[in-house]
Design a protein around this motif. Structure first.
Motif, PDB file in Angstrom:
ATOM      1  N   GLY A  37       0.613  -1.040  -0.058  1.00 46.64           N
ATOM      2  CA  GLY A  37      -0.054  -0.111   0.059  1.00 46.64           C
ATOM      3  C   GLY A  37       0.822   1.396   0.083  1.00 46.64           C
ATOM      4  O   GLY A  37       0.459   2.324  -0.480  1.00 46.64           O
ATOM      5  N   GLN A  38       2.279   1.028   0.555  1.00 42.96           N
ATOM      6  CA  GLN A  38       2.888   2.338   0.687  1.00 42.96           C
ATOM      7  C   GLN A  38       4.014   2.079  -0.331  1.00 42.96           C
ATOM      8  O   GLN A  38       4.935   3.126  -0.563  1.00 42.96           O
ATOM      9  CB  GLN A  38       3.254   2.523   2.066  1.00 42.96           C
ATOM     10  CG  GLN A  38       2.596   3.080   2.936  1.00 42.96           C
ATOM     11  CD  GLN A  38       3.131   3.340   4.261  1.00 42.96           C
ATOM     12  OE1 GLN A  38       3.943   2.382   4.780  1.00 42.96           O
ATOM     13  NE2 GLN A  38       2.835   4.242   5.007  1.00 42.96           N
ATOM     14  N   HIS A  39       4.049   0.985  -1.335  1.00 42.27           N
ATOM     15  CA  HIS A  39       5.117   0.906  -2.172  1.00 42.27           C
ATOM     16  C   HIS A  39       4.623   0.651  -3.508  1.00 42.27           C
ATOM     17  O   HIS A  39       4.068   1.691  -4.176  1.00 42.27           O
ATOM     18  CB  HIS A  39       5.777  -0.278  -1.714  1.00 42.27           C
ATOM     19  CG  HIS A  39       6.404  -0.147  -0.212  1.00 42.27           C
ATOM     20  ND1 HIS A  39       7.502   0.406  -0.003  1.00 42.27           N
ATOM     21  CD2 HIS A  39       5.923  -0.567   0.875  1.00 42.27           C
ATOM     22  CE1 HIS A  39       7.703   0.673   1.514  1.00 42.27           C
ATOM     23  NE2 HIS A  39       6.715  -0.368   1.964  1.00 42.27           N
ATOM     24  N   HIS A  40       4.401  -0.633  -4.220  1.00 43.56           N
ATOM     25  CA  HIS A  40       4.096  -0.751  -5.578  1.00 43.56           C
ATOM     26  C   HIS A  40       2.353  -0.614  -5.825  1.00 43.56           C
ATOM     27  O   HIS A  40       2.134  -0.526  -6.946  1.00 43.56           O
ATOM     28  CB  HIS A  40       4.482  -2.098  -6.072  1.00 43.56           C
ATOM     29  CG  HIS A  40       3.942  -3.175  -5.151  1.00 43.56           C
ATOM     30  ND1 HIS A  40       4.482  -3.576  -3.860  1.00 43.56           N
ATOM     31  CD2 HIS A  40       3.185  -4.253  -5.462  1.00 43.56           C
ATOM     32  CE1 HIS A  40       3.881  -4.803  -3.553  1.00 43.56           C
ATOM     33  NE2 HIS A  40       2.881  -4.891  -4.315  1.00 43.56           N
ATOM     34  N   HIS A  41       1.706  -0.444  -4.675  1.00 40.57           N
ATOM     35  CA  HIS A  41       0.051  -0.237  -4.861  1.00 40.57           C
ATOM     36  C   HIS A  41      -0.156   1.234  -4.499  1.00 40.57           C
ATOM     37  O   HIS A  41      -1.466   1.356  -4.004  1.00 40.57           O
ATOM     38  CB  HIS A  41      -0.797  -1.165  -3.977  1.00 40.57           C
ATOM     39  CG  HIS A  41      -0.582  -2.554  -4.697  1.00 40.57           C
ATOM     40  ND1 HIS A  41      -0.941  -3.809  -3.961  1.00 40.57           N
ATOM     41  CD2 HIS A  41      -0.402  -2.996  -5.794  1.00 40.57           C
ATOM     42  CE1 HIS A  41      -0.550  -4.836  -4.863  1.00 40.57           C
ATOM     43  NE2 HIS A  41      -0.520  -4.572  -5.979  1.00 40.57           N
ATOM     44  N   ARG A  42       0.640   1.954  -4.336  1.00 40.33           N
ATOM     45  CA  ARG A  42       0.539   3.339  -3.837  1.00 40.33           C
ATOM     46  C   ARG A  42      -0.534   3.991  -4.402  1.00 40.33           C
ATOM     47  O   ARG A  42      -1.168   4.937  -3.970  1.00 40.33           O
ATOM     48  CB  ARG A  42       1.962   4.058  -3.562  1.00 40.33           C
ATOM     49  CG  ARG A  42       1.609   5.608  -3.399  1.00 40.33           C
ATOM     50  CD  ARG A  42       2.724   6.205  -2.959  1.00 40.33           C
ATOM     51  NE  ARG A  42       2.892   6.045  -1.474  1.00 40.33           N
ATOM     52  CZ  ARG A  42       3.829   6.769  -0.552  1.00 40.33           C
ATOM     53  NH1 ARG A  42       5.065   7.271  -1.194  1.00 40.33           N
ATOM     54  NH2 ARG A  42       3.871   6.497   0.730  1.00 40.33           N
ATOM     55  N   GLY A  51      -6.153   9.033   3.188  1.00 39.28           N
ATOM     56  CA  GLY A  51      -6.122   9.010   4.588  1.00 39.28           C
ATOM     57  C   GLY A  51      -5.945   7.590   5.280  1.00 39.28           C
ATOM     58  O   GLY A  51      -6.370   7.582   6.370  1.00 39.28           O
ATOM     59  N   TYR A  52      -5.694   6.693   4.371  1.00 38.01           N
ATOM     60  CA  TYR A  52      -5.780   5.399   4.879  1.00 38.01           C
ATOM     61  C   TYR A  52      -4.421   5.096   5.910  1.00 38.01           C
ATOM     62  O   TYR A  52      -4.659   4.570   6.954  1.00 38.01           O
ATOM     63  CB  TYR A  52      -5.641   4.240   3.783  1.00 38.01           C
ATOM     64  CG  TYR A  52      -5.582   2.603   4.243  1.00 38.01           C
ATOM     65  CD1 TYR A  52      -6.871   2.165   4.824  1.00 38.01           C
ATOM     66  CD2 TYR A  52      -4.289   2.036   4.429  1.00 38.01           C
ATOM     67  CE1 TYR A  52      -6.770   0.784   5.054  1.00 38.01           C
ATOM     68  CE2 TYR A  52      -4.296   0.766   4.882  1.00 38.01           C
ATOM     69  CZ  TYR A  52      -5.723   0.415   5.160  1.00 38.01           C
ATOM     70  OH  TYR A  52      -5.501  -0.924   5.692  1.00 38.01           O
TER      71      TYR A  52
END
Length: 149
Positions: A37-42, A51-52
């Motif tokens: 979520g903070q890398h390749h699916h950002r 805001g997740y």
């Protein structure tokens, strides 16, 4: 269906078995669940779930709710806390200088709110809190508001 008619028979010998380029069709190529979520699916997370990630506000250790417990009762229901006979008794004997006392805290209500009308009969109301309008209405009929701890 018999084995000799299945699609796999035709796909034998083909490197990717009908799944496109060589690296495709692995089991969890992007990671399981919310991985990345903070890398390749950002981009997806920022676009559809703003805001997740992150924190908001201050921490409050051992948050309990009892300090906010404040059941309320409206003025139109205050007289229902005493019996109808008591109300009629005090209404008949108004010249005796005795005024009924309604203890809201004893009945489980901490705050008296000002919705509704009171009968034109003086009354002493005991509670922890009174709204401004409730206090005005009680005093208008000749009653009194007593705050209790």
């Amino acid at each position: 269906m018999t084995v000799r008619l299945r699609k796999t028979r035709k796909l034998r010998g083909k490197t990717t078995f009908g799944h496109g380029r060589i690296i495709k069709n692995r089991k969890h190529s992007g990671g399981r669940g919310n991985a990345g979520g903070q890398h390749h699916h950002r981009i997806n997370f920022d676009k559809y779930h703003p805001g997740y990630f992150g924190k908001v506000g201050m921490r409050h250790f051992h948050l309990t709710q009892q300090k906010y417990h404040c059941p309320t009762v409206n003025l139109d229901k205050v007289w229902s806390l005493v019996t109808e006979q008591a109300r009629e008794h005090y209404a008949k004997n108004q010249n005796e200088k005795k005024i009924p006392v309604i203890d809201c805290v004893k009945a489980g209500y901490y705050k008296v709110l000002g919705k509704g009308l009171l009968p034109k009969q003086p009354v002493i109301v005991k509670a922890k809190f009174f709204s401004r309008i409730a206090e005005e209405k009680i005093k208008a009929v000749g009653g009194a508001c007593v705050t209790v701890a």
